[in-house]
Motif scaffolding. Structure first.
Motif, short mmCIF file in Angstrom:
data_model
loop_
_atom_site.label_atom_id
_atom_site.label_comp_id
_atom_site.label_asym_id
_atom_site.label_seq_id
_atom_site.Cartn_x
_atom_site.Cartn_y
_atom_site.Cartn_z
N CYS A 188 43.36 40.57 27.12
CA CYS A 188 43.20 41.36 28.34
C CYS A 188 44.54 41.52 29.08
N LYS A 189 44.52 42.42 30.04
CA LYS A 189 45.73 42.67 30.83
C LYS A 189 46.12 41.45 31.65
N ARG A 190 45.12 40.85 32.31
CA ARG A 190 45.44 39.76 33.23
C ARG A 190 44.30 38.77 33.28
N ARG A 191 44.66 37.48 33.31
CA ARG A 191 43.69 36.41 33.55
C ARG A 191 43.95 35.85 34.93
N LEU A 192 42.93 35.86 35.77
CA LEU A 192 43.01 35.31 37.11
C LEU A 192 42.33 33.95 37.12
N GLU A 193 43.11 32.89 37.26
CA GLU A 193 42.53 31.56 37.31
C GLU A 193 41.94 31.32 38.69
N SER A 194 40.64 31.16 38.76
CA SER A 194 39.97 31.12 40.06
C SER A 194 39.86 29.70 40.59
N TRP A 195 40.41 29.51 41.77
CA TRP A 195 40.21 28.27 42.52
C TRP A 195 39.16 28.47 43.60
N SER A 196 38.57 29.65 43.66
CA SER A 196 37.51 29.93 44.64
C SER A 196 36.53 30.91 44.00
N PRO A 197 35.72 30.42 43.05
CA PRO A 197 34.86 31.32 42.26
C PRO A 197 33.92 32.20 43.07
N THR A 198 33.35 31.69 44.17
CA THR A 198 32.40 32.53 44.91
C THR A 198 33.09 33.76 45.48
N VAL A 199 34.36 33.63 45.87
CA VAL A 199 35.12 34.79 46.35
C VAL A 199 35.26 35.81 45.23
N HIS A 200 35.60 35.34 44.05
CA HIS A 200 35.88 36.25 42.94
C HIS A 200 34.61 36.81 42.30
N TRP A 201 33.50 36.07 42.37
CA TRP A 201 32.23 36.66 41.94
C TRP A 201 31.91 37.87 42.81
N GLY A 202 32.20 37.76 44.09
CA GLY A 202 31.98 38.90 44.97
C GLY A 202 32.84 40.08 44.59
N LEU A 203 34.10 39.86 44.29
CA LEU A 203 35.00 40.94 43.87
C LEU A 203 34.55 41.55 42.55
N LEU A 204 34.02 40.70 41.65
CA LEU A 204 33.50 41.22 40.39
C LEU A 204 32.30 42.13 40.63
N ALA A 205 31.39 41.71 41.49
CA ALA A 205 30.24 42.54 41.80
C ALA A 205 30.64 43.87 42.42
N ARG A 206 31.74 43.87 43.17
CA ARG A 206 32.21 45.10 43.81
C ARG A 206 33.01 46.00 42.87
N GLY A 207 33.34 45.50 41.69
CA GLY A 207 34.11 46.29 40.74
C GLY A 207 35.61 46.12 40.84
N ALA A 208 36.08 45.20 41.70
CA ALA A 208 37.51 44.96 41.83
C ALA A 208 38.05 44.13 40.67
N LEU A 209 37.20 43.32 40.04
CA LEU A 209 37.52 42.59 38.81
C LEU A 209 36.59 43.11 37.72
N ASP A 210 36.94 42.80 36.48
CA ASP A 210 36.21 43.39 35.36
C ASP A 210 35.34 42.41 34.59
N GLY A 211 35.67 41.12 34.63
CA GLY A 211 34.90 40.17 33.85
C GLY A 211 35.16 38.75 34.30
N ALA A 212 34.37 37.84 33.74
CA ALA A 212 34.49 36.42 34.04
C ALA A 212 34.21 35.62 32.78
N LEU A 213 34.95 34.54 32.61
CA LEU A 213 34.70 33.58 31.55
C LEU A 213 34.67 32.20 32.18
N CYS A 214 33.54 31.51 32.04
CA CYS A 214 33.34 30.20 32.66
C CYS A 214 33.12 29.15 31.58
N TYR A 215 33.81 28.02 31.75
CA TYR A 215 33.66 26.90 30.82
C TYR A 215 33.26 25.66 31.61
N ARG A 216 32.08 25.14 31.32
CA ARG A 216 31.54 23.97 32.01
C ARG A 216 31.68 24.11 33.54
#
Length: 278
Positions: A188-216
């Motif tokens: 992918c173009k960019r991996r954003l390492e999330s230290w605040s997942p709930t913030v980024h889940w919101g951005l994903l739902a809004r279409g500002a991010l494209d995907g998520a990969l979660c491990y444990r």
């Protein structure tokens, strides 16, 4: 007012109460902090949690609660609240405005509601099972997955990565995490390492991010995230220790193959669970 409506109203009020405490502490810098090798503890966590618990227990004294700071609070009802008073403590104490107060609410083991309030941006996300996602009171358009013609084509995608706190404490899991990171960065173009997942889940739902990969991932953020992703119409695949969401089947499939290959070498996502809606 139905019981579910009352739970939703209370969850929103709790997150706003906790978030406002966080905003004041962030602006004044008036906190005490303990720094550890793999974690940070801030007095802001405890202050936000206290405000949130006051709201919830006042309205629903018989509901079960699991709060990040104070732990388990037993109850007799079939409702369970999972409270994350400060998702993004490292960000908060580093002066970065990416943090939130969040709750997920289960009924009889099914996540019915997720709420997150991002106080600096004044962003409020509400996901309700079978009712979609609202952002600052407005319904978000449901994602329409497609195979092409989208920014979410795999080489152009921005993908957040999430790992649970236990990953960094075990070398074998940390090694898997590094393989996952490299896989996303190669694809992918960019991996954003999330230290605040709930913030980024919101951005994903809004279409500002494209995907998520979660491990444990940690429960307090993941229950919220999975409900949000499902209600936003994202394409979802999962394994025993991983979960991916993408705006297109192509992206979700690529992330699932990366996850399955790293967590269970020699397998692909096709050998695991079927994709689901959340």
């Amino acid at each position: 007012m139905s019981e579910r409506d009352a739970v939703e109203r209370t969850a929103i009020e709790a997150c706003l109460a906790g978030g406002r405490r966080l905003r004041v502490a962030f602006e004044t810098g008036d906190t005490t902090v303990e720094r550890f090798e793999h974690d940070v503890k801030s007095s802001a966590d405890r202050e936000s949690e206290s405000a949130m618990l006051d709201v919830v227990t006042d309205r629903f004294p018989t509901h079960e609660l699991d709060a990040e700071e104070s732990g388990h609070h037993g109850g007799s009802a079939d409702w369970r609240w999972v409270i994350d008073p400060l998702d993004g403590t490292n960000n908060f104490e580093s002066g970065l405005p990416s943090f939130a107060a969040a709750v997920a609410v289960e009924r009889a083991g099914t996540t019915e509601l997720g709420v997150a309030y991002v106080p600096v941006a004044d962003d409020l996300y509400v996901a309700r099972r079978s009712d979609g996602v609202r952002y600052n009171g407005r319904p978000l358009a449901t994602n329409e997955p497609d195979e092409g013609g989208s920014r979410a084509a795999v080489p152009e995608a921005t993908v957040m990565s999430v790992v649970g706190h236990d990953v960094k404490l075990h070398e074998e899991r940390a090694a898997v995490s590094r393989v996952l990171n490299e896989g996303v960065e190669d694809a992918c173009k960019r991996r954003l390492e999330s230290w605040s997942p709930t913030v980024h889940w919101g951005l994903l739902a809004r279409g500002a991010l494209d995907g998520a990969l979660c491990y444990r991932p940690d429960e307090e953020e993941q229950l919220f995230g999975e409900l949000l992703a499902g209600e936003a119409g994202l394409v979802i695949e999962r394994g025993e220790e991983w979960y991916v969401a993408g705006r297109t089947p192509e992206l979700a499939g690529s992330l699932a193959d990366i996850a399955a290959g790293a967590v269970d070498p020699g397998t692909t996502a096709d050998a695991g669970a079927e994709p689901s809606e959340g």
